[in-house]
Scaffold this motif. Structure first.
Motif, PDB file in Angstrom:
ATOM      1  N   LEU A 227       0.829  -1.204   0.000  1.00 13.88           N
ATOM      2  CA  LEU A 227       0.000   0.000   0.000  1.00 13.88           C
ATOM      3  C   LEU A 227       0.866   1.258   0.000  1.00 13.88           C
ATOM      4  O   LEU A 227       0.524   2.258  -0.628  1.00 13.88           O
ATOM      5  N   ARG A 228       2.009   1.213   0.688  1.00 17.53           N
ATOM      6  CA  ARG A 228       2.902   2.366   0.703  1.00 17.53           C
ATOM      7  C   ARG A 228       3.428   2.652  -0.710  1.00 17.53           C
ATOM      8  O   ARG A 228       3.521   3.801  -1.126  1.00 17.53           O
ATOM      9  N   VAL A 229       3.795   1.600  -1.432  1.00 15.04           N
ATOM     10  CA  VAL A 229       4.265   1.782  -2.802  1.00 15.04           C
ATOM     11  C   VAL A 229       3.169   2.411  -3.656  1.00 15.04           C
ATOM     12  O   VAL A 229       3.413   3.357  -4.416  1.00 15.04           O
ATOM     13  N   SER A 230       1.940   1.912  -3.533  1.00 11.48           N
ATOM     14  CA  SER A 230       0.831   2.459  -4.317  1.00 11.48           C
ATOM     15  C   SER A 230       0.551   3.905  -3.948  1.00 11.48           C
ATOM     16  O   SER A 230       0.265   4.733  -4.819  1.00 11.48           O
ATOM     17  N   ALA A 231       0.632   4.235  -2.658  1.00  7.64           N
ATOM     18  CA  ALA A 231       0.386   5.614  -2.231  1.00  7.64           C
ATOM     19  C   ALA A 231       1.430   6.562  -2.799  1.00  7.64           C
ATOM     20  O   ALA A 231       1.130   7.721  -3.117  1.00  7.64           O
ATOM     21  N   GLY A 232       2.678   6.080  -2.941  1.00 12.88           N
ATOM     22  CA  GLY A 232       3.710   6.905  -3.550  1.00 12.88           C
ATOM     23  C   GLY A 232       3.496   7.113  -5.035  1.00 12.88           C
ATOM     24  O   GLY A 232       3.750   8.197  -5.572  1.00 12.88           O
ATOM     25  N   ARG A 233       3.012   6.091  -5.709  1.00 10.66           N
ATOM     26  CA  ARG A 233       2.790   6.180  -7.157  1.00 10.66           C
ATOM     27  C   ARG A 233       1.544   6.983  -7.495  1.00 10.66           C
ATOM     28  O   ARG A 233       1.499   7.682  -8.510  1.00 10.66           O
ATOM     29  N   PHE A 234       0.512   6.865  -6.651  1.00  5.54           N
ATOM     30  CA  PHE A 234      -0.777   7.482  -6.964  1.00  5.54           C
ATOM     31  C   PHE A 234      -1.249   8.343  -5.789  1.00  5.54           C
ATOM     32  O   PHE A 234      -2.240   8.023  -5.118  1.00  5.54           O
ATOM     33  N   PRO A 235      -0.556   9.446  -5.509  1.00  8.28           N
ATOM     34  CA  PRO A 235      -0.915  10.279  -4.355  1.00  8.28           C
ATOM     35  C   PRO A 235      -2.278  10.956  -4.484  1.00  8.28           C
ATOM     36  O   PRO A 235      -2.833  11.410  -3.485  1.00  8.28           O
ATOM     37  N   ASP A 236      -2.813  11.029  -5.700  1.00 12.17           N
ATOM     38  CA  ASP A 236      -4.106  11.681  -5.899  1.00 12.17           C
ATOM     39  C   ASP A 236      -5.280  10.708  -5.843  1.00 12.17           C
ATOM     40  O   ASP A 236      -6.426  11.121  -6.063  1.00 12.17           O
ATOM     41  N   ASP A 237      -5.026   9.449  -5.562  1.00 15.07           N
ATOM     42  CA  ASP A 237      -6.086   8.447  -5.522  1.00 15.07           C
ATOM     43  C   ASP A 237      -6.872   8.585  -4.221  1.00 15.07           C
ATOM     44  O   ASP A 237      -6.419   8.160  -3.154  1.00 15.07           O
ATOM     45  N   ARG A 238      -8.053   9.161  -4.280  1.00 10.64           N
ATOM     46  CA  ARG A 238      -8.863   9.401  -3.091  1.00 10.64           C
ATOM     47  C   ARG A 238      -9.264   8.100  -2.406  1.00 10.64           C
ATOM     48  O   ARG A 238      -9.286   8.024  -1.169  1.00 10.64           O
ATOM     49  N   GLU A 239      -9.625   7.109  -3.197  1.00  7.29           N
ATOM     50  CA  GLU A 239     -10.060   5.848  -2.598  1.00  7.29           C
ATOM     51  C   GLU A 239      -8.916   5.171  -1.846  1.00  7.29           C
ATOM     52  O   GLU A 239      -9.120   4.576  -0.778  1.00  7.29           O
ATOM     53  N   LEU A 240      -7.719   5.245  -2.397  1.00  2.00           N
ATOM     54  CA  LEU A 240      -6.562   4.654  -1.725  1.00  2.00           C
ATOM     55  C   LEU A 240      -6.255   5.425  -0.438  1.00  2.00           C
ATOM     56  O   LEU A 240      -5.979   4.812   0.609  1.00  2.00           O
TER      57      LEU A 240
END
Length: 331
Positions: A227-240
């Motif tokens: 999840l940390r990797v995804s949050a770094g790649r997609f910081p604008d993803d509201r659902e994440l």
């Protein structure tokens, strides 16, 4: 058709509310840096700095130290960069560090390949924000799931939602089901379902996960790292962002693991799973990355298997017989 298409049998849930919509929403509990790459960079550097003992870089340890690991000035000097610049980096006040600076910090901190990639992603503030990857399994991918009827298989997106799986995969994972619409009155929605289709939410908020996955701690650490990797790649993803905030609000274990700064990429290895009909199984797992388009992050297929001639293979065969392929509607 031997699959369970989670995206096919339900209406997609509405987008989670923003902080403005609900001041007391779980997003209030999101960890430092989620949705803000500069703060995330500083938080990541701090956690990596805190795990390096002074003795590891040739400094005298012992005595009373008010900080865990290295001091900021010790790391900066060891990396050969300005102390002031490093402090500004960790505070989120410096932008776009050069590849040379990132390389020096990565070497000084002893980062592995996944951590180096994550560091570079967070530091690249000028990059064009990538579009959110697809979150549904297409027809060709579903056919692949169909062909893997004898092997448990499931597909996840970057939020770790299980978007499709075959019946054997569903059986081993506790029966993933379509997500229910968001309901602010139920902080732990979908309690009437066999399990939550989001792998992270299931692991951290459902006690049944510890029965399905005997090695819960290792898998929980891996999941938070993904999840940390995804949050770094997609910081604008509201659902994440909403998901990470929800986990932080309701799971002390998640908060503890997230605070360590672990970064994990999907890989392969061995995993133990428990099913009432078979007992505990020791299975191999492999992850297959499916790009949405050239250069883009897409879905990930997870395939479990057993070595030929083992009790695990026989157990999977028996379990597969109990969960035969489902006929397609109208067939």
């Amino acid at each position: 058709m031997d699959r369970v298409d989670l995206d096919q049998h339900t209406t997609a849930p509405p987008a989670p509310p923003t902080l403005a919509d609900s001041p007391n929403a779980p997003c209030d509990h999101r960890p430092d840096g989620v949705g803000d790459t500069r703060r995330a960079l500083g938080a990541f550097l701090r956690t990596r700095r805190e795990r390096v003992a002074p003795e590891q870089i040739g400094l005298a340890g012992g005595g009373r130290r008010r900080v865990r690991g290295l001091r900021r000035e010790e790391l900066a000097q060891h990396a050969g960069i300005s102390v002031d610049y490093y402090i500004r980096l960790e505070q989120g006040r410096a932008t776009q560090p050069s590849p040379e600076v990132l390389g020096a910090l990565a070497d000084a901190l002893g980062l592995d390949a996944a951590e180096r990639r994550h560091l570079a992603t967070l530091a690249d503030t000028r990059r064009t924000r990538p579009p959110l990857p697809r979150t549904a399994a297409g027809p060709s991918l579903r056919r692949v799931l169909d062909a893997l009827g004898a092997l448990p298989a499931y597909v996840t997106d970057h939020r770790l939602d299980i978007v499709a799986c075959n019946p054997l995969g569903a059986a081993l994972l506790g029966g993933p089901v379509p997500p229910a619409p968001y309901d602010p009155a139920r902080p732990h929605p979908r309690t009437e379902a066999p399990r939550d289709p989001n792998q992270a939410r299931f692991l951290f908020l459902d006690p049944a996960a510890r029965q399905v996955f005997p090695d819960w701690q290792a898998l929980a650490t891996e999941t938070a790292g993904q999840l940390r990797v995804s949050a770094g790649r997609f910081p604008d993803d509201r659902e994440l962002t909403w998901l990470i905030g929800e986990l932080s609000a309701h799971s002390e274990e998640f908060r503890r693991i997230w605070a360590t700064g672990e970064v994990v990429m999907c890989d392969s290895g061995r995993r133990r799973l428990h099913h009432p009909a078979t007992g505990t199984l020791h299975l191999d797992y492999d992850t297959l990355h499916i790009p949405a388009a050239p250069g883009e992050t897409g879905l990930v297929m997870h395939v479990l298997s057993a070595e030929h001639g083992t009790p695990e293979e026989a157990a999977l065969t028996r379990l597969a017989a109990q969960h035969p392929p489902q006929a397609a509607p109208g067939s």
